[in-house]
Scaffold this motif. Sequence first.
Motif, PDB file in Angstrom:
ATOM      1  N   TYR A  15       0.836  -1.207   0.000  1.00 10.73           N
ATOM      2  CA  TYR A  15       0.000   0.000   0.000  1.00 10.73           C
ATOM      3  C   TYR A  15       0.874   1.261   0.000  1.00 10.73           C
ATOM      4  O   TYR A  15       0.612   2.222  -0.738  1.00 10.73           O
ATOM      5  N   CYS A  18       2.610   1.719  -3.417  1.00  7.02           N
ATOM      6  CA  CYS A  18       1.659   2.197  -4.430  1.00  7.02           C
ATOM      7  C   CYS A  18       1.306   3.663  -4.183  1.00  7.02           C
ATOM      8  O   CYS A  18       1.277   4.469  -5.113  1.00  7.02           O
ATOM      9  N   ALA A 226      -1.996   2.689  -9.956  1.00  6.47           N
ATOM     10  CA  ALA A 226      -3.155   2.442  -9.096  1.00  6.47           C
ATOM     11  C   ALA A 226      -4.004   1.282  -9.620  1.00  6.47           C
ATOM     12  O   ALA A 226      -4.482   0.446  -8.844  1.00  6.47           O
ATOM     13  N   PHE A 227      -4.177   1.190 -10.930  1.00  6.15           N
ATOM     14  CA  PHE A 227      -4.979   0.130 -11.528  1.00  6.15           C
ATOM     15  C   PHE A 227      -4.319  -1.232 -11.341  1.00  6.15           C
ATOM     16  O   PHE A 227      -4.994  -2.223 -10.996  1.00  6.15           O
ATOM     17  N   PHE A 229      -2.202  -2.112  -9.004  1.00  2.00           N
ATOM     18  CA  PHE A 229      -2.282  -2.465  -7.582  1.00  2.00           C
ATOM     19  C   PHE A 229      -3.678  -3.003  -7.244  1.00  2.00           C
ATOM     20  O   PHE A 229      -3.830  -3.999  -6.533  1.00  2.00           O
ATOM     21  N   TYR A 230      -4.692  -2.328  -7.784  1.00  2.99           N
ATOM     22  CA  TYR A 230      -6.075  -2.763  -7.541  1.00  2.99           C
ATOM     23  C   TYR A 230      -6.298  -4.176  -8.065  1.00  2.99           C
ATOM     24  O   TYR A 230      -6.909  -5.022  -7.383  1.00  2.99           O
ATOM     25  N   LYS A 231      -5.814  -4.461  -9.274  1.00  7.33           N
ATOM     26  CA  LYS A 231      -5.997  -5.790  -9.867  1.00  7.33           C
ATOM     27  C   LYS A 231      -5.270  -6.860  -9.064  1.00  7.33           C
ATOM     28  O   LYS A 231      -5.794  -7.970  -8.845  1.00  7.33           O
ATOM     29  N   LYS A 233      -4.438  -6.822  -5.817  1.00  5.17           N
ATOM     30  CA  LYS A 233      -5.127  -7.038  -4.546  1.00  5.17           C
ATOM     31  C   LYS A 233      -6.436  -7.792  -4.750  1.00  5.17           C
ATOM     32  O   LYS A 233      -6.834  -8.599  -3.907  1.00  5.17           O
ATOM     33  N   LYS A 234      -7.107  -7.557  -5.877  1.00 12.50           N
ATOM     34  CA  LYS A 234      -8.359  -8.260  -6.162  1.00 12.50           C
ATOM     35  C   LYS A 234      -8.105  -9.755  -6.374  1.00 12.50           C
ATOM     36  O   LYS A 234      -8.870 -10.605  -5.922  1.00 12.50           O
TER      37      LYS A 234
END
Length: 237
Positions: A15, A18, A226-227, A229-231, A233-234
């Motif tokens: 986190y 990122c 950001a995208f 990192f989001y993917k 973590k998902k």
Amino acid sequence: MALIQIGSWKSLVAYIACFTVVITCMALSYWQLSRAYEKQQKLALFIDNKITNESLYDSLNKNINALNGREVSISGYFNTQYIWYLDNQILDGRVGVDILTLFKPQQLSKYFLVNLGFIPISHRGLPDVSLPSNEVRLNLLIKSDGLKGFTLSSVAMDPNSQRLQFIDISELMSLSKKAIFPAVFYQQDINDQALIAKPHYNPVVMSPQKHHAYALQWFLIALAAAFIFYKVKKVES
């Protein structure tokens, strides 16, 4: 329990990494936008920057900094005794020098330090420059701030030649024993009427459009970070 703690620490580090990347890229994007605005403001000054000789004379004696970026057409005589070569100049991929000399305008008691422009050099050394002794008329762009650019040298002039590493008007005044206005007057190439050398001074090196492009680039990098990192973590969840 230890595995949970390790996983939590890894997640926290991810986190933070990122967040750091996104904030840094957004800050760089904002900085580029600020630079673009500054360049737009600067370019606006050059839209109608010509001044009369009367305004020039008045500002030279009162506030020469107000003349920065202004253009004037003026007649006078070169002091043919003094020619200097500003070293390490590059134009169209060629290495050379800028030709600097003293110019005495009519109705003024001090000299202008005039940059006539670029001349390429070869291994044979400095070019042979001959200045006209008759009265000439020059179109000049005035630079009265930021005269000393970046240089690795602490000495302005090569003691064994007329080469300059950077412009130091105080040193040139001491050498020539002439009173010189604290500004550089760059010859402008108007209808191919430039004398001696090729004018190339550009007061705005990078356009606002290029700064906007860099700002968009940094913003997209922040968005991509950001995208991703989001993917990630998902998928982990």
